[in-house]
Design an enzyme around this catalytic site. Structure first.
Site, mmCIF file in Angstrom:
data_model
loop_
_atom_site.group_PDB
_atom_site.id
_atom_site.type_symbol
_atom_site.label_atom_id
_atom_site.label_comp_id
_atom_site.label_asym_id
_atom_site.label_seq_id
_atom_site.Cartn_x
_atom_site.Cartn_y
_atom_site.Cartn_z
ATOM 1 N N ASP A 1 -1.472 9.341 -12.754
ATOM 2 C CA ASP A 1 -1.854 9.691 -14.124
ATOM 3 C C ASP A 1 -1.271 8.597 -15.004
ATOM 4 O O ASP A 1 -0.064 8.544 -15.227
ATOM 5 C CB ASP A 1 -1.264 11.070 -14.471
ATOM 6 C CG ASP A 1 -1.406 11.416 -15.954
ATOM 7 O OD1 ASP A 1 -2.063 10.652 -16.690
ATOM 8 O OD2 ASP A 1 -0.846 12.455 -16.364
ATOM 9 N N GLU B 1 -9.548 12.806 -16.429
ATOM 10 C CA GLU B 1 -8.335 13.636 -16.504
ATOM 11 C C GLU B 1 -8.652 15.138 -16.478
ATOM 12 O O GLU B 1 -7.992 15.886 -15.743
ATOM 13 C CB GLU B 1 -7.523 13.267 -17.755
ATOM 14 C CG GLU B 1 -6.844 11.904 -17.594
ATOM 15 C CD GLU B 1 -6.415 11.277 -18.912
ATOM 16 O OE1 GLU B 1 -6.497 11.963 -19.957
ATOM 17 O OE2 GLU B 1 -6.010 10.099 -18.902
ATOM 18 N N ASP C 1 -6.001 19.454 -23.904
ATOM 19 C CA ASP C 1 -4.911 18.550 -23.528
ATOM 20 C C ASP C 1 -4.195 18.055 -24.785
ATOM 21 O O ASP C 1 -4.718 17.203 -25.508
ATOM 22 C CB ASP C 1 -5.512 17.379 -22.727
ATOM 23 C CG ASP C 1 -4.456 16.386 -22.256
ATOM 24 O OD1 ASP C 1 -3.292 16.463 -22.698
ATOM 25 O OD2 ASP C 1 -4.814 15.509 -21.445
#
Ligand code: AMP
Length: 618
Positions: free
Chosen positions: A8, A172, A194
């Site tokens: 990530d 993501e 998010d």
């Protein structure tokens, strides 16, 4: 099978994860035990190696111009795209390179955002290698769903620079859904909320038979936990009452505010203690209620993009089956409560919100390693890919939301006699006219043997790989002349532009349609205007004089309308009228056997047919 790691690569922090004995785990730094690696790189003066992570982060205060953070915001973008961004960044961007951003480190030293990201990736790679005791060469890296081709390409470049073969770039929100095992559902509509330190993203996904499709994205690239800290810090500074507090005091207030915010996530009150420049102490208790009142408008600001994304996707909250929450700031109870109320269901939050995306990347890596052969995971392309046709319209070859990898082929021909080259303009976007889309590349196919217009058989192939990276090849079939490009996009489209492009394709649909119709009919008209005079020269004499004259004057009239008409219906009418008048000419041209073949065909079709015949007989 060598291990593929999942990374990530975040704006503020980055993580690496892998699947071990079937379980995804986040890897920690051996010395500090930290999982989060601050995405900050400090470039010391001289020849010393850059520092990455916490040790670089402490340089932000003392050497801001050599300490690069938020490089993700610059990835795959051009200088003009980040003008507003660069005003708030303490380091300098070189104004000289429009295409790829270069950061000036002083003494003429320049680095690009992919290089900065590569230092972060290299550190994570080393972390995985020390954990595994073997060299790691392959990785899955996550990117925001709205990342365009250039930004994905830049991320891939960063991997390459770090010595990693990026086997897949994953969105993501898709990774977050994988971490929660949602891929095991047959189908679902998923909202991924998010809220990190500095950015907010909402993504709506549709899962169908193991395929995640991005329905809509939205967000605010400058909204996150930092704003919560600043809001509280401003209140503290105001109460302290020192006019124009210096940078040190402001920084301490922020740190204290952040600590209080974290404590308030699971306590009803927090005590803030600040040492003031005169050595005295400022002590203040902040209650959760007070903090919630202060930050209520920030929480509300995240809900608006959620509603907008729902509207863009044509959905209502009741269509959402699953809500996934990601990012450190979702620990603020008011944030959780607001999201739960908006969507009317319990969001998934039981995994560590900082680690969810990395865990999902590790699962995707595991699938690609062939360790989970029950699962086939595919992604889709966020924007359509096509070519500019004559007249500026777009011929789409790969549509938005097509599964990737994907390929498409299209045949076309030349429009001018003896044409030896064609220029293909590859575009990405949803608008009907090429100029309104994003230009990806121009590809020239040269060396076509001279032939009459319409005769060369040109074939163009689009190959979109699993990472959403496009390769285009063009070929003249009769002669075998070929040309290829791997699309290395001209950088320069920001996330809001991608969002805007998708949104605009809805709002401009009507105008676009008219423009497209006009471009199409203009092409047809030009072909007809090109062939009619040729046919008149060759076959006009076979017609009765009055018929020939009426064709000639019809042609002049048609030509005039072609020059001035901006309404597709008017041009279409003029062309139909002319083709009607000119029909005897077309028919005359098709003598013998050809005549019955082309009965009822248009002049353009007839002349094309004829030219092929002539060529064959030549
Ligand atoms: P991320 O960018 O996803 O790593 O998120 C970092 C953000 O999460 C920062 O703004 C942190 O202050 C915030 N954060 C981390 N832990 C907490 C917590 N316990 N309560 C509230 N915010 C937190």
């Amino acid at each position: 099978m060598p291990t593929i790691i999942g990374i990530d690569l975040g704006t503020t922090n980055s993580l690496v994860a892998m699947v071990e004995r079937g379980v995804p785990i986040v890897l920690t730094d051996k010395e500090t035990g930290d999982a989060l690696l601050p995405s900050v790189v400090y470039f010391p003066e001289g020849r010393d190696a850059p520092e990455v992570g916490e040790s670089a982060k402490v340089r932000l205060a003392t050497e801001p111009e050599r300490t690069i953070y938020s490089a993700k915001r610059l990835m795959g973008r051009g200088f003009s795209d980040v003008a507003s961004e660069s005003e708030i960044l303490p380091y300098k961007l070189s104004p000289e390179s429009a295409e790829v951003i270069r950061i000036e480190l002083g003494n003429g030293r320049l680095v690009t955002p992919p290089e900065v990201a590569a230092f972060v990736l290299r550190t994570l790679k080393a972390r995985a290698e020390s954990h595994l005791g073997e060299v790691v060469e392959k990785a899955v890296i996550t990117v925001p769903a709205y990342f365009n081709d250039a930004q994905r390409q830049a991320t891939r470049d960063a991997g390459r620079i770090a010595g990693l073969d990026v086997v897949r770039i994953v969105n993501e929100p898709t990774a977050a859904s994988l971490a929660y095992g949602l891929q095991n559902k047959q189908s679902a509509t998923i909202a991924v909320y998010d809220l990190g330190g500095g950015t907010f993203d909402i993504s709506l996904l549709r899962l169908e038979d193991g395929i995640f499709e991005v329905l809509a994205t939205g967000g605010d690239s400058h909204l996150g936990g930092d704003d919560f800290d600043l809001t509280l810090a401003d209140v503290l500074l105001e109460e302290i009452g020192i006019p124009e507090p210096d940078a040190n005091l402001r920084a301490s207030a922020r740190v204290a505010a952040e600590a209080a915010k974290r404590r308030l996530s699971d306590h009803s009150a927090a005590v803030v203690t600040l040492t003031l420049p005169d050595g005295s102490e400022f002590i203040r208790t902040v209650t959760r209620d007070e903090f919630e009142n202060l930050t209520a408008s920030l929480v509300q600001r995240t809900l608006e993009p959620c509603r907008q994304a729902l509207a863009d996707a044509g959905l209502t909250t009741s269509d959402i089956d699953e809500v996934v929450m990601v990012g450190g700031s979702i620990r603020v109870p008011a944030v959780y409560a607001a999201v739960k109320t908006l969507f009317g269901r319990d969001p998934h939050t039981h995994l560590n919100p900082d680690e969810v995306v990395a865990l999902g990347a590790a699962i995707q890596a595991d699938i690609l390693s062939g360790n989970r052969d029950d699962m086939l995971l595919l992604d889709v392309t966020p924007l359509s890919l096509g070519m500019e046709t004559m007249g500026g319209a777009v011929e789409r070859l790969i549509y938005r939301n097509s599964k990737i990898p994907s390929s498409a082929r299209q045949e076309f021909t030349t429009s001018v006699d003896g044409q030896t080259k064609v220029l293909l303009h590859i575009v990405q976007g949803e608008r009907e006219m090429a100029a309104d889309n994003r230009s990806l590349a121009r590809l020239e196919l040269t060396g076509i043997p001279p032939m009459p217009a319409g005769l060369p058989k040109l074939e163009v192939t689009f190959l979109l790989d699993a990472n959403g990276i496009l390769q285009v090849s063009a070929k003249e079939v009769r002669s075998g002349v070929q040309s290829d490009v791997r699309i290395k996009p001209a950088y320069g489209l920001d996330e809001n532009e991608v969002r805007r492009m998708v949104r605009e394709s809805f709002t401009h649909a009507e105008d676009d349609f008219a423009a497209r119709m006009l471009a199409d009919i203009r092409n047809e008209a030009d072909a007809s205007l090109l062939s009619a005079p040729k046919l008149l020269i060759n076959y006009g004499s076979e017609l009765p004089p009055e018929e020939r004259e009426s064709i000639e004057s019809g042609l002049a009239e048609f030509k005039q309308v072609r020059e001035i008409a901006t309404d597709h219906a008017i041009l279409r009418e003029a062309m139909d009228a002319f083709e009607n008048i000119a029909r005897p000419l077309a028919e005359r041209a098709m003598s013998g056997i050809a005549r019955h073949l082309v009965a009822g065909k248009s002049l353009t079709e007839a002349s094309q047919y004829l030219e092929e015949r002539l060529k064959e007989n030549a």
